[in-house]
Enzyme design. Structure first.
Site, PDB file in Angstrom:
ATOM      1  N   ASP A  52       0.894  -1.149  -0.058  1.00  0.00           N
ATOM      2  CA  ASP A  52      -0.151  -0.049  -0.139  1.00  0.00           C
ATOM      3  C   ASP A  52       0.884   1.145   0.048  1.00  0.00           C
ATOM      4  O   ASP A  52       0.517   2.428  -0.080  1.00  0.00           O
ATOM      5  CB  ASP A  52      -0.897  -0.093   1.147  1.00  0.00           C
ATOM      6  CG  ASP A  52      -0.411  -0.196   2.479  1.00  0.00           C
ATOM      7  OD1 ASP A  52       0.963  -0.130   2.477  1.00  0.00           O
ATOM      8  OD2 ASP A  52      -1.326  -0.043   3.467  1.00  0.00           O
ATOM      9  N   ASP A  91      -1.057  -6.050   0.151  1.00  0.00           N
ATOM     10  CA  ASP A  91      -1.484  -5.344   1.368  1.00  0.00           C
ATOM     11  C   ASP A  91      -3.124  -5.412   1.532  1.00  0.00           C
ATOM     12  O   ASP A  91      -3.658  -4.859   0.604  1.00  0.00           O
ATOM     13  CB  ASP A  91      -1.103  -4.328   1.567  1.00  0.00           C
ATOM     14  CG  ASP A  91       0.327  -4.189   2.237  1.00  0.00           C
ATOM     15  OD1 ASP A  91       0.759  -4.834   2.857  1.00  0.00           O
ATOM     16  OD2 ASP A  91       1.171  -3.179   1.919  1.00  0.00           O
ATOM     17  N   LYS A 119      -0.960  -9.608   3.366  1.00  0.00           N
ATOM     18  CA  LYS A 119      -0.174  -9.033   4.533  1.00  0.00           C
ATOM     19  C   LYS A 119      -1.260  -7.878   5.253  1.00  0.00           C
ATOM     20  O   LYS A 119      -1.887  -7.276   4.534  1.00  0.00           O
ATOM     21  CB  LYS A 119       1.053  -8.151   3.967  1.00  0.00           C
ATOM     22  CG  LYS A 119       1.908  -7.554   5.068  1.00  0.00           C
ATOM     23  CD  LYS A 119       3.288  -7.128   4.647  1.00  0.00           C
ATOM     24  CE  LYS A 119       3.187  -6.030   3.977  1.00  0.00           C
ATOM     25  NZ  LYS A 119       2.794  -4.726   4.655  1.00  0.00           N
ATOM     26  N   GLU A 121      -1.457  -5.252   8.821  1.00  0.00           N
ATOM     27  CA  GLU A 121      -0.599  -4.496   9.739  1.00  0.00           C
ATOM     28  C   GLU A 121      -1.163  -4.650  11.285  1.00  0.00           C
ATOM     29  O   GLU A 121      -2.475  -4.816  11.467  1.00  0.00           O
ATOM     30  CB  GLU A 121      -0.355  -3.045   9.597  1.00  0.00           C
ATOM     31  CG  GLU A 121       0.293  -2.817   8.432  1.00  0.00           C
ATOM     32  CD  GLU A 121       0.559  -1.456   8.137  1.00  0.00           C
ATOM     33  OE1 GLU A 121       0.127  -0.453   9.140  1.00  0.00           O
ATOM     34  OE2 GLU A 121       1.170  -0.833   7.051  1.00  0.00           O
ATOM     35  N   GLU A 188       9.178  -4.089  10.776  1.00  0.00           N
ATOM     36  CA  GLU A 188       9.487  -2.558   9.961  1.00  0.00           C
ATOM     37  C   GLU A 188      10.125  -1.808  11.053  1.00  0.00           C
ATOM     38  O   GLU A 188       9.433  -1.438  12.143  1.00  0.00           O
ATOM     39  CB  GLU A 188       8.328  -2.134   9.269  1.00  0.00           C
ATOM     40  CG  GLU A 188       8.652  -0.668   8.748  1.00  0.00           C
ATOM     41  CD  GLU A 188       7.660  -0.362   7.644  1.00  0.00           C
ATOM     42  OE1 GLU A 188       6.686  -0.744   7.433  1.00  0.00           O
ATOM     43  OE2 GLU A 188       8.003   0.887   6.958  1.00  0.00           O
TER      44      GLU A 188
END
Ligand code: KIV
Length: 258
Positions: A52, A91, A119, A121, A188
Site C-alpha cells: 500500500d 496488502d 499482508k 498490519e 519494520e
C-alpha cells in the site's frame, strides 16, 4: 497474444524458509505494475509485495491511508500478469480489516485478483483476523514494528523497540501472530537487536525493513532500490541505480533533439 495469467497459490508462503546459517536471505521488493513485477520475477526476487506504499510511490499521497481495496485490486491484477515464480503478496489497506469478517471479505477479493498471500498490519489485536483468514485457506503475512497505516495517529514514523517494554510487546505480537497461523512476518523500523530476538524466537521467516541484518530476509520499496523517488530517500536503503537522474537526462536529451 496476451500471456496466460499465473494462478494465485497459497502454498507458496509455506514454502518460504527461514534463513539457513550462511544461506541467502529472502529477497523481497515491492511492485505496483506489470513491467516492474515481471522484471523482478525474472530477476529471481523471492517475494513481490503489492504494497500500500502504492499510495505514496505511485499515487502521490502523503501516506498509505488513502489507499482503498479497489486500488489494491487494480494493481494486484496488473502485477499478477507479470509474476509466475515469486510469491505475490498484497496488502490489505487501511481500515479494510477492522473485523474478521471484513478482513475475510477483502482478503478473498485480493486473492481473487491473484495474490498468493495477504499482508496486514498489527500484532495481538489482529489475531482474530489472522485466524479467520487462515481458517479460510488464505496465506497471511503479519507486519509489526512501525506501522505506516497508523502514521497519522502516531504523529510520524517512529522506530520501535527502544524500551524493554516495547521490545517485549513486539516479541509477544510476533508470537501471537505465529500462533494464529501467520506464515511470515514483516518487521519494520525497529531496533536491530529486537528484530534479531524475534527472528530467533519464531519458527516462521521474518523479513526486515529498517530492522538490521539479522532477519531471515529483507524487503525494500522498489523506488528506493532504483533511486526513482528523489524527493524522499530512507536512510536504511542503498539505491543501486539513479533512475531519477537518468529520467531527467533522457527527457532533456529528447527535448533538445526535437
Ligand atoms: O507497503 C509497503 O511497501 C510495505 C513495506 C514497507 C513492507 O508494507
Amino acid at each position: 497474444m496476451e500471456r496466460s495469467i499465473p494462478r494465485s497459490d497459497p502454498a507458496k508462503l509455506a514454502a518460504l524458509a527461514k534463513r539457513a546459517p550462511g544461506g541467502r536471505p529472502i529477497g523481497a521488493l515491492t511492485a505496483y505494475d506489470y513491467p516492474t513485477a515481471r522484471l523482478l520475477d525474472e530477476g529471481g526476487v523471492d517475494v513481490i509485495l503489492v504494497g500500500d506504499s502504492l499510495g505514496m510511490m505511485v499515487l502521490g499521497h502523503d501516506d498509505t491511508t488513502e489507499v482503498t481495496v479497489e486500488m489494491m485490486l487494480h494493481h494486484t491484477l496488473a502485477c499478477r500478469r507479470g509474476v509466475s515464480a515469486a510469491l505475490l503478496l498484497s496488502d490489505l489497506p487501511y481500515r479494510s480489516y477492522e473485523t474478521p469478517n471484513e478482513a475475510l471479505k477483502n482478503a478473498r477479493l485480493l486473492c481473487g485478483a491473484g495474490a498468493d498471500a495477504i499482508k496486514l498490519e498489527g500484532g495481538t489485536e489482529m489475531v482474530a483476523q489472522v485466524e479467520a483468514l487462515v481458517a479460510d485457506g488464505i496465506a497471511v503475512v503479519g507486519h509489526i514494528g512501525m506501522l505506516p497505516q497508523h502514521v497519522r495517529e502516531e504523529g510520524g514514523y517512529k522506530k520501535k523497540g527502544k524500551t524493554g517494554a516495547d521490545a517485549e510487546r513486539l516479541l509477544a505480537d510476533a508470537r501471537a501472530l505465529e500462533t494464529a497461523g501467520a506464515g511470515a512476518l514483516v518487521l519494520e523500523s525497529m531496533v536491530a537487536q529486537v528484530a534479531a530476538d524475534i527472528t530467533a524466537a519464531v519458527a516462521i521467516p521474518t523479513i526486515g525493513i529498517g530492522a538490521g541484518r539479522e532477519t531471515d530476509g529483507q524487503i525494500l520499496v522498489i523506488h528506493d532500490l532504483l533511486g526513482a523517488f528523489p524527493w524522499f530517500r530512507p536512510s536504511f536503503a542503498t539505491p543501486r541505480a539513479d533512475i531519477a537522474a537518468e529520467t531527467r537526462r533522457a527527457v532533456g536529451e529528447y527535448l533538445q533533439a526535437l
